[in-house]
Design a protein around this motif. Structure first.
Motif, PDB file in Angstrom:
ATOM      1  N   LEU A 110      24.797  -7.656  -3.845  1.00  0.00           N
ATOM      2  CA  LEU A 110      24.381  -7.470  -2.218  1.00  0.00           C
ATOM      3  C   LEU A 110      23.138  -9.012  -2.626  1.00  0.00           C
ATOM      4  O   LEU A 110      23.415 -10.260  -1.892  1.00  0.00           O
ATOM      5  CB  LEU A 110      23.448  -6.161  -1.941  1.00  0.00           C
ATOM      6  CG  LEU A 110      24.448  -5.036  -1.294  1.00  0.00           C
ATOM      7  CD1 LEU A 110      23.594  -4.429  -0.483  1.00  0.00           C
ATOM      8  CD2 LEU A 110      25.307  -5.909  -0.154  1.00  0.00           C
ATOM      9  N   TYR A 111      22.941  -8.797  -4.300  1.00  0.00           N
ATOM     10  CA  TYR A 111      22.205  -9.718  -4.463  1.00  0.00           C
ATOM     11  C   TYR A 111      22.588 -10.984  -4.654  1.00  0.00           C
ATOM     12  O   TYR A 111      22.317 -11.633  -4.082  1.00  0.00           O
ATOM     13  CB  TYR A 111      21.711  -9.162  -5.815  1.00  0.00           C
ATOM     14  CG  TYR A 111      19.995 -10.443  -6.042  1.00  0.00           C
ATOM     15  CD1 TYR A 111      19.256 -10.733  -5.182  1.00  0.00           C
ATOM     16  CD2 TYR A 111      20.778 -10.835  -6.894  1.00  0.00           C
ATOM     17  CE1 TYR A 111      18.131 -11.217  -5.802  1.00  0.00           C
ATOM     18  CE2 TYR A 111      20.123 -12.304  -7.833  1.00  0.00           C
ATOM     19  CZ  TYR A 111      18.828 -12.040  -6.993  1.00  0.00           C
ATOM     20  OH  TYR A 111      17.265 -12.879  -7.417  1.00  0.00           O
ATOM     21  N   GLU A 112      23.373 -11.155  -4.872  1.00  0.00           N
ATOM     22  CA  GLU A 112      24.838 -12.452  -5.697  1.00  0.00           C
ATOM     23  C   GLU A 112      24.868 -12.773  -4.210  1.00  0.00           C
ATOM     24  O   GLU A 112      24.967 -13.913  -3.851  1.00  0.00           O
ATOM     25  CB  GLU A 112      25.709 -11.710  -6.634  1.00  0.00           C
ATOM     26  CG  GLU A 112      25.301 -11.124  -7.806  1.00  0.00           C
ATOM     27  CD  GLU A 112      24.526 -12.012  -8.556  1.00  0.00           C
ATOM     28  OE1 GLU A 112      25.013 -13.632  -8.409  1.00  0.00           O
ATOM     29  OE2 GLU A 112      23.921 -12.201  -9.648  1.00  0.00           O
ATOM     30  N   LEU A 117      24.773 -16.930  -0.814  1.00  0.00           N
ATOM     31  CA  LEU A 117      25.002 -17.467   1.228  1.00  0.00           C
ATOM     32  C   LEU A 117      23.317 -18.745   0.894  1.00  0.00           C
ATOM     33  O   LEU A 117      23.228 -19.720   1.806  1.00  0.00           O
ATOM     34  CB  LEU A 117      24.338 -16.125   1.661  1.00  0.00           C
ATOM     35  CG  LEU A 117      25.812 -15.938   2.225  1.00  0.00           C
ATOM     36  CD1 LEU A 117      25.622 -13.838   2.669  1.00  0.00           C
ATOM     37  CD2 LEU A 117      26.935 -16.449   3.075  1.00  0.00           C
ATOM     38  N   THR A 118      22.317 -18.270   0.416  1.00  0.00           N
ATOM     39  CA  THR A 118      21.067 -18.854   0.123  1.00  0.00           C
ATOM     40  C   THR A 118      21.383 -20.570  -0.090  1.00  0.00           C
ATOM     41  O   THR A 118      20.830 -21.266   0.005  1.00  0.00           O
ATOM     42  CB  THR A 118      19.857 -18.721  -0.866  1.00  0.00           C
ATOM     43  OG1 THR A 118      19.996 -16.925   0.342  1.00  0.00           O
ATOM     44  CG2 THR A 118      18.581 -18.814  -0.628  1.00  0.00           C
ATOM     45  N   ASN A 123      24.190 -24.876   7.897  1.00  0.00           N
ATOM     46  CA  ASN A 123      25.359 -24.783   9.147  1.00  0.00           C
ATOM     47  C   ASN A 123      27.073 -24.217   7.690  1.00  0.00           C
ATOM     48  O   ASN A 123      27.448 -23.459   8.726  1.00  0.00           O
ATOM     49  CB  ASN A 123      25.847 -26.515   9.403  1.00  0.00           C
ATOM     50  CG  ASN A 123      25.309 -27.192  10.720  1.00  0.00           C
ATOM     51  OD1 ASN A 123      24.552 -26.096  10.998  1.00  0.00           O
ATOM     52  ND2 ASN A 123      25.505 -28.276  11.222  1.00  0.00           N
ATOM     53  N   VAL A 124      26.675 -24.058   7.398  1.00  0.00           N
ATOM     54  CA  VAL A 124      28.052 -23.701   6.173  1.00  0.00           C
ATOM     55  C   VAL A 124      28.097 -22.104   6.465  1.00  0.00           C
ATOM     56  O   VAL A 124      28.686 -21.085   7.131  1.00  0.00           O
ATOM     57  CB  VAL A 124      28.300 -23.649   4.776  1.00  0.00           C
ATOM     58  CG1 VAL A 124      29.495 -22.604   4.193  1.00  0.00           C
ATOM     59  CG2 VAL A 124      29.004 -25.457   4.701  1.00  0.00           C
ATOM     60  N   ARG A 125      26.371 -22.106   5.849  1.00  0.00           N
ATOM     61  CA  ARG A 125      26.321 -19.958   6.213  1.00  0.00           C
ATOM     62  C   ARG A 125      25.940 -19.606   7.619  1.00  0.00           C
ATOM     63  O   ARG A 125      26.480 -18.583   7.645  1.00  0.00           O
ATOM     64  CB  ARG A 125      24.306 -20.299   5.627  1.00  0.00           C
ATOM     65  CG  ARG A 125      24.024 -18.999   5.272  1.00  0.00           C
ATOM     66  CD  ARG A 125      22.778 -18.856   4.612  1.00  0.00           C
ATOM     67  NE  ARG A 125      21.632 -19.540   5.305  1.00  0.00           N
ATOM     68  CZ  ARG A 125      21.056 -20.456   4.365  1.00  0.00           C
ATOM     69  NH1 ARG A 125      21.554 -21.034   3.846  1.00  0.00           N
ATOM     70  NH2 ARG A 125      20.657 -21.721   4.962  1.00  0.00           N
ATOM     71  N   LEU A 161      35.929 -20.389  -0.353  1.00  0.00           N
ATOM     72  CA  LEU A 161      35.507 -20.882  -1.640  1.00  0.00           C
ATOM     73  C   LEU A 161      34.277 -20.660  -2.546  1.00  0.00           C
ATOM     74  O   LEU A 161      34.419 -19.792  -3.721  1.00  0.00           O
ATOM     75  CB  LEU A 161      35.579 -22.415  -1.938  1.00  0.00           C
ATOM     76  CG  LEU A 161      35.662 -23.143  -3.230  1.00  0.00           C
ATOM     77  CD1 LEU A 161      36.669 -22.980  -3.900  1.00  0.00           C
ATOM     78  CD2 LEU A 161      35.055 -24.509  -3.558  1.00  0.00           C
ATOM     79  N   HIS A 162      33.487 -20.501  -2.123  1.00  0.00           N
ATOM     80  CA  HIS A 162      32.104 -20.237  -2.581  1.00  0.00           C
ATOM     81  C   HIS A 162      32.444 -17.995  -3.135  1.00  0.00           C
ATOM     82  O   HIS A 162      31.868 -17.614  -3.835  1.00  0.00           O
ATOM     83  CB  HIS A 162      30.586 -20.078  -2.019  1.00  0.00           C
ATOM     84  CG  HIS A 162      30.656 -21.661  -2.310  1.00  0.00           C
ATOM     85  ND1 HIS A 162      29.689 -21.624  -3.723  1.00  0.00           N
ATOM     86  CD2 HIS A 162      30.617 -22.338  -1.239  1.00  0.00           C
ATOM     87  CE1 HIS A 162      29.040 -23.323  -3.078  1.00  0.00           C
ATOM     88  NE2 HIS A 162      29.669 -23.619  -2.260  1.00  0.00           N
TER      89      HIS A 162
END
Length: 176
Positions: A110-112, A117-118, A123-125, A161-162
């Motif tokens: 969850l942390y990763e 996400l951060t 807009n991508v997030r 991709l991320h």
């Protein structure tokens, strides 16, 4: 008997000159001496990897405080994620509770994910979260974000991709 005399290294001088100060700063911020001690050590580990370019005391303290501030933010964010996870666990029946080891792995994952996400552009997030958490179709996401549907597809490709990179990193961590 030969006694080898070694001169103090720049790092040991920095540590000796500022450790107590940094520990006090972190204690005031965290209100917990154990977390403060951990983050002070983490700060100096980061300094080992990237020593400060400043030579004066004010510059060194500023550098240490900047690193420590970032570590505090990570610490608080991690605590929020852990609390949210523990609250969701409390709502589950005891029969389906994960083991302590599984809990640790889940919290770390969850942390990763949160860190990943951060790092994404806003807009991508948002597109990723609207699609994955709220199940919104791309057309609706495009309207909400004020972009064309094709742009939402690009945002999603970037986010996925991320996710793939993160999954590969986590797989590497979990296999070892």
């Amino acid at each position: 008997m030969d006694i080898v005399s070694t001169a103090p290294t720049p790092f040991s001088q920095l540590y000796g000159a500022h450790h107590s100060w940094l520990l006090g700063l972190l204690r005031r911020r965290l209100s917990n001496r154990w977390d403060a001690a951990d983050l002070a050590q983490d700060t100096f580990i980061r300094v080992l990897k990237r020593p400060p370019a400043h030579a004066d005391e004010v510059g060194e303290r500023s550098y240490l405080a900047t690193i420590a501030r970032g570590l505090c933010i990570d610490h608080w964010r991690r605590r929020q994620l852990e609390q949210a996870w523990l609250q969701s666990l409390a709502e589950r029946p005891a029969a389906v509770q994960p083991s302590i080891e599984q809990r640790a792995i889940i919290v770390e994952t969850l942390y990763e994910v949160d860190a990943m996400l951060t790092r994404l552009p806003r807009n991508v997030r948002q597109a990723f979260l609207l699609a994955q958490l709220h199940g919104m179709p791309y057309k609706q996401i495009a309207v909400q974000l004020g972009v064309c549907e094709r742009m939402v597809k690009k945002y999603m490709a970037q986010a996925l991709l991320h996710c793939a990179v993160l999954e590969a990193e986590l797989d590497g961590l979990l296999v070892q």
